[in-house]
Each structure stands twice: as C-alpha cells, then as structure tokens.
Scaffold this active site. Structure first.
Site, PDB file in Angstrom:
ATOM      1  N   GLU A   1      29.696   1.067 -18.592  1.00 31.84           N
ATOM      2  CA  GLU A   1      30.084   2.181 -18.435  1.00 31.84           C
ATOM      3  C   GLU A   1      29.688   3.374 -19.323  1.00 31.84           C
ATOM      4  OE1 GLU A   1      33.250   5.517 -18.637  1.00 31.84           O
ATOM      5  OE2 GLU A   1      32.139   4.312 -19.880  1.00 31.84           O
ATOM      6  N   GLU A   2      29.726   2.827 -20.634  1.00 32.08           N
ATOM      7  CA  GLU A   2      28.975   3.258 -21.950  1.00 32.08           C
ATOM      8  C   GLU A   2      28.096   3.995 -21.924  1.00 32.08           C
ATOM      9  OE1 GLU A   2      31.996   4.323 -23.587  1.00 32.08           O
ATOM     10  OE2 GLU A   2      33.196   3.321 -23.519  1.00 32.08           O
TER      11      GLU A   2
ATOM     12  N   HIS B   1      35.991  -0.137 -17.093  1.00 40.70           N
ATOM     13  CA  HIS B   1      35.799  -1.101 -17.528  1.00 40.70           C
ATOM     14  C   HIS B   1      35.566  -1.706 -18.704  1.00 40.70           C
ATOM     15  CE1 HIS B   1      34.340   2.291 -21.216  1.00 40.70           C
ATOM     16  NE2 HIS B   1      35.680   2.856 -20.522  1.00 40.70           N
TER      17      HIS B   1
ATOM     18  N   ASP C   1      40.359   5.291 -16.961  1.00 38.43           N
ATOM     19  CA  ASP C   1      39.881   5.310 -17.767  1.00 38.43           C
ATOM     20  C   ASP C   1      40.710   5.813 -19.030  1.00 38.43           C
ATOM     21  OD1 ASP C   1      37.481   5.462 -19.805  1.00 38.43           O
ATOM     22  OD2 ASP C   1      36.527   5.408 -17.913  1.00 38.43           O
TER      23      ASP C   1
ATOM     24  N   HIS D   1      36.449   7.162 -29.115  1.00 34.28           N
ATOM     25  CA  HIS D   1      35.527   6.789 -30.117  1.00 34.28           C
ATOM     26  C   HIS D   1      35.554   7.038 -31.047  1.00 34.28           C
ATOM     27  CE1 HIS D   1      32.502   7.273 -25.975  1.00 34.28           C
ATOM     28  NE2 HIS D   1      33.495   7.010 -26.056  1.00 34.28           N
TER      29      HIS D   1
ATOM     30  N   ASP E   1      39.887   2.613 -25.161  1.00 29.90           N
ATOM     31  CA  ASP E   1      38.963   3.352 -23.693  1.00 29.90           C
ATOM     32  C   ASP E   1      37.565   2.236 -23.913  1.00 29.90           C
ATOM     33  OD1 ASP E   1      37.027   4.353 -22.635  1.00 29.90           O
ATOM     34  OD2 ASP E   1      36.179   5.733 -24.159  1.00 29.90           O
TER      35      ASP E   1
END
Length: 340
Positions: free
Chosen positions: A219-220, A68, A239, A319, A185
């Site tokens: 995706e997030e 993504h 991922d 994150h 990510d």
C-alpha cells in the site's frame, strides 16, 4: 466486546517486526499464525496479500475490508567510498525525522547489521551547517556499527545495493492511553481488523454478508489492494485518519474520509458509516484528505467495479513519529462492527 489490552499487545508485537514494502513476509506470517490459531483458514495471493474469508447471513453479497501490513522504509542506493550507505526511500517517510534514528540493514541472505541514520553534517563541533543542512534523502547516510572504512569493507560483510533498511519504530504505550510509534499507519488498523476477526469467532457472530479481510503488502507504494477477489462488491479501507490544519479528526476519533486525492468515496457507503457512528454514539470526524490514497482507491484505479470507503483511527504526525490513542482504536473497532 473490544479487548483493549489484547489489541494493544498484538499491535506492539506487530510494530516490532520489520516490514517495509517489499519485505513483509515475517509480519504477514505473524498475522497469519495469529488468525489460524483462532481457527481461521487463510490464503495468500501471489503478490503476498493475506486474505481471510468469513461466511455471512446473505451469502450472495461479499464485502471486503482491508488494512496494510507494509510500512515505510529505506533501501541501500549505493555504498560510499568511506563505508557509509547512501539511501533511497520506500514510500514517503518524512526524512527530517529520520536523522539520528537507529536502523537494521537486512541483506539478501538474511544477515542483519545495525547502524544509525545520520545527516552528512552530523556534528555541531565540526560542520558549520550541522544545524541548518537540509535533511532530504540525498543528505542522509547510514553509518554502520562495524569496523568499515571503504566500499570494499562493506561489500565483504555481504551488504549490497538494494538491501532493505528498516528503522526503529520506538514503540511506547503510556498509562494515559496514548500509543506512540512509527508505522501506526497502518499497523494500528491491522490490529483492529485482527481484533474484529477474533470477536466474530469468540462471540459466535455471523455478519450480515460474506466478508473478505485483506491484509495488503504494497500500500505504501501505491498498489496494495489493486487486485481484489472478483466477488467483492464494496471495499472498506481501514487505514489512518489525518490530523492538523482545518481537519476535525483528533487522536481520540475514528476518521471517516469523504474524499482524498483519488476523488470522493462512495456517497451512500460513506453516509451509512456516518449514520452508524451517530447511532453508536462514537467519537468520529468526517474530513477531506487531499494528499492521501488508500487500498480502496488503488482497487478503483485498477478497475475494480466496487463501492469504496475509507475509515481509520486518528493518527498524528503521519509518516513521522506517529501517535494515536486507544480511544481512537476502540471507536474504529466499534464502527467496523456496526458496519459488518
């Protein structure tokens, strides 16, 4: 076959392009232009996902690989009376790590203003709770780098509710091979898939089956690859691997996820990936991620009749302020090449 410098150069450039979920067109354009320059045809779905098809030896089977392009971010929730901005999250950023970060505020007519994300108690000399105040989304604001002191001043700039706020990725690549940045990510895996596509072209490799590479854009927020082309029978989500607690993955490994919050991934497909990693003598780890979802799980939840699996380079501090190593990126590249 793995070209480290080229992969990291592409990754560094991609990380510099703002692409929170819902605002990904510039990053998608960069990936598209890179792949078309190599000689691939691309297509874009109505939702904005980029797809690249590769013909294989067995033309009756089509396997998908996804990564993504979209990242975490923020949005203007409201404009405060003092000219600061209240926030809402795009995805799930670790908000305490955002205090003090520089950011761009992107208006609907593509003006870009700069600012700083700050606690509502930003000074130790003024606020008794400056060190202890919670750093949740309701306790953070953006202070604009403009002479504004009221809601009206901000509106005159053209800023309004719903404008995108993208914060600084702070990319650093060390001499020892660590890549430090927000949004590894999943831009690290986007870079890996682009390198795989380049290798197939430059090395004149015909994969075992037809392949469709999906670069997803939501995706997030949970629905990146919820729709996939109907001819795909199995989907490998590329991922990130998680690090910490009882997990075996490190920043040097390719992670193979056996189960996440959506349940177990396909047993046979996951076993094959483990065996490929063993046969190639790769540094790998098999782990369970109870607070995780992927493009493959989104497709399965949406009703896709597929096998699904999940791999990715080990990424620390997900994150937040993330870090991986070029070894993890290489191991992931090698596992994908063995798989296809």
């Amino acid at each position: 076959m793995f070209k480290k410098e080229e992969t990291i150069s592409f990754l560094t450039e991609l990380l510099s392009i703002n692409s929170p979920s819902g605002y990904t067109s510039h990053a998608v354009d960069y990936v598209r232009e890179t792949l078309e320059a190599v000689g691939y045809d691309t297509e874009t779905t109505p939702k904005g996902n980029l797809i690249v098809s590769v013909a294989g030896q067995d033309t009756k089977r089509t396997r998908g690989l996804s990564a993504h392009i979209d990242t975490l971010g923020l949005m203007v929730r409201s404009i405060n009376d003092d000219g600061t901005l209240s926030l809402t999250k795009i995805g799930g950023p670790l908000t305490p790590t955002l205090d003090g970060e520089y950011c761009d505020i992107i208006t609907r007519d593509d003006k870009v203003f700069t600012g700083t994300i700050l606690s509502k108690s930003p000074s130790i000399h003024v606020y008794k709770d400056a060190a202890t105040k919670e750093r949740d989304i309701d306790s953070l604001i953006v202070k604009l780098d403009e002479r504004v002191s009221s809601k009206e001043d901000v509106k005159e700039l053209g800023i309004q509710n719903g404008d995108i706020i993208a914060y600084d990725p702070k990319v650093v690549v060390t001499d020892s091979g660590f890549v430090k940045s927000r949004f590894l990510d999943d831009k690290a895996s986007v870079a890996i898939l682009v390198s795989v596509l380049k290798a197939l072209k430059t090395e004149d490799i015909v994969p075992a089956t037809n392949l469709k590479f999906i670069f997803s854009t939501y995706e997030e927020v949970g629905h990146g690859a919820a729709w996939i082309p109907e001819d795909i029978t199995e989907l490998l989500a590329v991922d990130m691997g998680c690090i910490g607690l009882d997990l075996e993955c490190t920043e040097f490994d390719v992670s193979i996820c056996a189960k996440d919050s959506s349940g177990p991934y396909d047993y046979g497909m996951t076993t094959d990936l483990i065996n490929h990693a063993k046969n190639k003598k790769l540094n790998y780890a098999v782990d369970i991620y109870p607070m995780y979802g992927s493009d493959a799980s989104a497709a399965l939840r949406a009703g896709a009749n597929i096998k699904g699996a999940l791999i990715g380079p080990g990424v620390a501090s997900s994150h937040g302020m993330e870090r991986t190593h070029t070894d993890a990126i290489r191991n992931t590249f090698e596992l994908i090449m063995a798989y296809i």
